[in-house]
Write a protein that holds these residues in place. Structure first.
Motif, PDB file in Angstrom:
ATOM      1  N   GLU A  98       2.105   6.711  -7.034  1.00  0.00           N
ATOM      2  CA  GLU A  98       1.159   7.752  -7.430  1.00  0.00           C
ATOM      3  C   GLU A  98       1.744   9.140  -7.204  1.00  0.00           C
ATOM      4  OE1 GLU A  98      -2.277   6.959  -5.151  1.00  0.00           O
ATOM      5  OE2 GLU A  98      -2.942   5.229  -6.362  1.00  0.00           O
ATOM      6  N   GLN A 130       1.222   4.246  -2.958  1.00  0.00           N
ATOM      7  CA  GLN A 130       1.151   5.682  -2.677  1.00  0.00           C
ATOM      8  C   GLN A 130       2.389   6.402  -3.208  1.00  0.00           C
ATOM      9  OE1 GLN A 130       0.634   5.970   1.555  1.00  0.00           O
ATOM     10  NE2 GLN A 130      -1.457   5.139   1.537  1.00  0.00           N
ATOM     11  N   ARG A 155       0.829  -1.204   0.000  1.00  0.00           N
ATOM     12  CA  ARG A 155       0.000   0.000   0.000  1.00  0.00           C
ATOM     13  C   ARG A 155       0.865   1.256   0.000  1.00  0.00           C
ATOM     14  NH1 ARG A 155      -2.512  -0.721   4.476  1.00  0.00           N
ATOM     15  NH2 ARG A 155      -4.103  -2.103   3.587  1.00  0.00           N
ATOM     16  N   LYS A 156       1.942   1.208   0.796  1.00  0.00           N
ATOM     17  CA  LYS A 156       2.875   2.333   0.819  1.00  0.00           C
ATOM     18  C   LYS A 156       3.557   2.499  -0.539  1.00  0.00           C
ATOM     19  CE  LYS A 156       5.486   5.516   2.749  1.00  0.00           C
ATOM     20  NZ  LYS A 156       4.937   6.826   3.166  1.00  0.00           N
TER      21      LYS A 156
END
Length: 783
Positions: A731, A728, A724-725
């Motif tokens: 993005e 991020q 998930r990190k």
């Protein structure tokens, strides 16, 4: 095979004597006249009779100077019948040649007798008493019991028949007292029943003025009340040594007395023993006795965990510190196979000849328990320090005896029994030689052994070692195991369940390792992404320098520097696993040896309670120190070559296998290009290891597999957080950027080091330029 039957074979069994066959070269047909052969045989027989008569009347028995290794041992004393009330005590001389016909009353004490010439005592023998009830002290009841153990004794050698612990059981669900010491049955070839027994702590032999008297096969007189309901935790026995002259007149010359005492809530049995000189001349006395014997064997895929240990004080250390000869003791197998019978010899200073040492204990240990001969130290009162005594004050020589048990246990064919010798001592007339010792028979409980002043002064707490042994025992991280055990105690104090405490320990370890795990996984994924971007250029370099591997490596390293790729990023991905390995090893050793987890259930014993509500029994996770036992397999089966006996289907290692595969798949970075053959081979090896590792742990303690299963699940959660990190960062456009390092503090150590490196690099560049200019002018001049 010839068998010698001594008198009273029903009480004292025979000793097998093996005689080699005559060589064939001797087995020839005689051609001498029959009359001459008859004359030779008659003459030879007469000479043999005269020689035997002279030997039995004038010579004394002699034994080697080495520790005694008895050849016979009394039969089971339980076969003796109990005499009727007020019946006279039958006294039998074991050296007599006929059954006794008279009965006499044996006095409790023997008064000194007229002077006897110490150089001509005559033939010595022991006065025996049969048909006695073996005494018992203490209790093995689990509830409402002030004693920690129950000891049953035998009149044969005044030894210990068995010791059972009241606080420890052989079954996690029902109380069956754990037997920590017991008699050893000796089997003759071809027999299935013991021919005779050896008893721990029994008296073995006494030497008086160079005459040897065996004591292990003598029935002592019990002078205390054998009824456990009326005795006060005390057993008294005695044996009278007599001198028999040529007329058959017996004169008592010495009395050996033994007193066993057991105090409430203690694990040691005190043995006060003495040899009293009843003559008016000094006696040279040497006493030998058995020590503790082998503890119970527990099957483990780590092998036999029994060992022999010695604790001692050093003369050059006045702090009272206790040392252990070997950190994990002498392996029982090595002690059995060792040719030298002496395990401890005060004369030779076995460990270090330069530094005198004093023996504080000699112990037989297994995974959870200790049976150790110790000094006879009274329990101090009013906060006083224990008195300083040592085992070698009474018995400075410790030996071993390997006993054949017929192989009925299935794991070995020999039991070890320690033997102890006092050395020759002078006992003046009317005086007594005291040889007091004690026997600790209890658990390897660090709280007990460290808090009790007597046990701590002896150094028994040194035997609590979280070490799986072997050639790499230094990698067991025992100090880390103690820290983990302290954390488990803390969590258990809160939740009152060892299974949940292990899960909480897993969470704590994962939280500590999370920053390192996160950084290493990001580095590994960043490296994988960067390698995918550089794949076309790498292929060009491979085609260009396919015949020059050295040049290819140089160009690839140059490419990595230009693009900011760190090849160590891939290796950093495995760093958390290597960082957890010491924790796994230390936790394994701790869970294997920690007696706190022995027979302790997980999750409040919920699985067993649910099964009980349905009228059945389920042993799943009822003992965190053994396998989880999910489904019983009846008689089970044995794996060839390995020797593991599989009696249950264990679910935790199987679940751990699947979780390992899922975790590996999640940690493997995604790739859009076809992997090389080397990369494919590495992945196959990794998957094979993931499958093989749970198989190795199939019979491991369920507490360890529970921890590793929970740790792997936590690792999967960690991977999801890291992904998930990563998303991020992608993005935000920060993923492809190399990690920024903090600038060193001006004037600090790193700043000075960086400036020194830059100056050094600039100096090297200047020298290289000067060398190139000088080389070029030299070539011009040569042309």
């Amino acid at each position: 095979q010839a068998r010698l039957h001594p008198p009273y074979a029903g009480r004292i069994p025979h000793t097998p004597v093996y005689c080699p066959s005559f060589p064939q070269s001797i087995q020839r047909t005689h051609t001498l006249p029959r009359s001459l052969i008859t004359l030779f045989l008659a003459s030879g027989s007469l000479m043999v009779v005269l020689l035997l008569y002279a030997t039995t009347t004038n010579q004394q028995d002699t034994d080697p100077a080495e520790p005694p290794i008895p050849a016979t041992q009394p039969a089971d004393p339980d076969a003796a019948t109990q005499p009727a009330e007020d019946a006279p005590i039958t006294v039998v001389d074991a050296d007599a040649e006929a059954d006794p016909v008279d009965t006499i009353e044996t006095p409790d004490t023997v008064s000194p007798v007229p002077p006897i010439d110490s150089l001509s005592l005559g033939t010595l023998s022991a006065r025996q008493v049969f048909d006695q009830t073996p005494p018992v002290i203490g209790s093995a009841q689990h509830e409402d019991n002030e004693f920690n153990l129950q000891a049953e004794f035998t009149p044969w050698g005044a030894g210990i028949k068995s010791i059972q612990l009241a606080r420890y059981s052989t079954d996690p669900l029902e109380h069956h007292p754990y037997t920590i010491q017991q008699r050893f049955g000796i089997f003759t070839p071809g027999s299935t029943e013991p021919a005779y027994y050896y008893y721990p702590f029994a008296a073995s032999r006494i030497i008086i003025n160079e005459q040897h008297i065996d004591l292990f096969n003598k029935s002592w007189q019990i002078t205390s009340d054998p009824d456990p309901a009326t005795n006060d935790g005390r057993v008294d026995m005695q044996l009278v040594i007599e001198s028999v002259d040529a007329a058959g007149q017996a004169t008592p010359i010495a009395t050996i007395r033994r007193t066993y005492t057991l105090q409430p809530n203690r694990y040691e049995i005190h043995l006060a023993q003495s040899v009293e000189n009843l003559t008016d001349a000094p006696l040279q006395v040497e006493l030998a006795q058995f020590g503790p014997g082998d503890l119970g064997y527990q099957a483990s895929y780590l092998g036999d965990r029994r060992s022999v240990n010695f604790g001692y004080n050093r003369a050059d250390d006045n702090t009272g510190r206790v040392y252990i000869e070997y950190e994990t003791g002498i392996k029982r197998k090595d002690a059995v196979e060792e040719e030298d019978p002496f395990l401890w010899d005060a004369r030779l200073q076995r460990i270090d000849e330069d530094t005198p040492k004093s023996l504080t204990f000699a112990a037989m240990t297994n995974r959870y328990f200790i049976a150790a001969v110790t000094p006879d130290i009274p329990v101090p009162t009013d906060g006083q320090a224990p008195v300083s005594r040592h085992v070698d004050d009474a018995f400075p020589y410790i030996s071993k005896l390997a006993l054949n048990n017929g192989g009925l246990n299935g794991h070995d064919k020999q039991n070890l029994l320690l033997t102890m010798q006092s050395g020759s001592r002078t006992v003046e007339t009317g005086q007594s030689l005291s040889l007091d010792v004690a026997l600790y028979a209890g658990p390897k409980d660090p709280a007990l052994l460290k808090d009790d002043p007597v046990y701590k002064s002896i150094g028994l707490h040194k035997l609590v070692i979280y070490n799986i042994g072997g050639c790499c025992s230094f990698l067991t991280f025992g100090w880390l195991g103690e820290i983990l055990l302290s954390l488990l105690h803390f969590f258990h104090m809160i939740v009152r369940d060892w299974g949940i405490a292990i899960l909480l320990l897993t969470v704590i370890v994962r939280l500590i390792l999370h920053p390192v795990t996160k950084k290493s996984q990001l580095n590994m994924m960043r490296f994988s992404k960067q390698m995918q971007t550089l794949q076309p250029e790498v292929e060009k370099l491979k085609k260009k320098h396919k015949d020059d591997s050295q040049k290819l490596n140089q160009e690839m390293m140059k490419l990595y520097r230009e693009k900011g790729v760190n090849p160590a990023g891939m290796a950093m991905g495995c760093f958390p696993m290597f960082l957890q390995m010491p924790i796994w090893i230390a936790l394994y050793a701790m869970l294997f040896f920690a007696i706190e987890l022995r027979h302790q259930p997980a999750f409040y014993d919920a699985f067993h309670r649910i099964a009980e509500s349905f009228g059945t029994q389920w042993n799943f996770l009822t003992d965190l120190s053994s396998e989880d036992k999910f489904i019983p397999l009846g008689a089970g089966f044995t794996i060839p070559f390995v020797g593991w006996h599989i009696s249950h289907l264990n679910i935790l290692p199987i679940l751990m296998m699947f979780v390992f595969l899922v975790q590996q798949k999640l940690m493997q970075p995604p790739t859009t290009t076809e992997l090389s053959d080397q990369a494919k081979q590495q992945q196959k090896i990794m998957k094979f290891m993931m499958l093989l590792f749970p198989i190795f742990l199939y019979k491991a303690p369920s507490g360890l597999t529970l921890y590793m299963l929970a740790s792997s699940v936590s690792g999967i959660i960690d991977s999801k957080i890291v992904r998930r990190k990563l998303k991020q960062m992608e993005e935000a456009g920060e993923f492809d950027k190399p990690p920024q390092r903090k600038a060193p503090k001006p004037g600090g150590f790193l700043d000075r080091m960086q400036k020194a490196a830059e100056a050094r690099q600039k100096e090297l560049a200047q020298r290289q330029q000067q060398a190139q200019k000088g080389g070029g002018s030299g070539r011009k001049r040569k042309r």
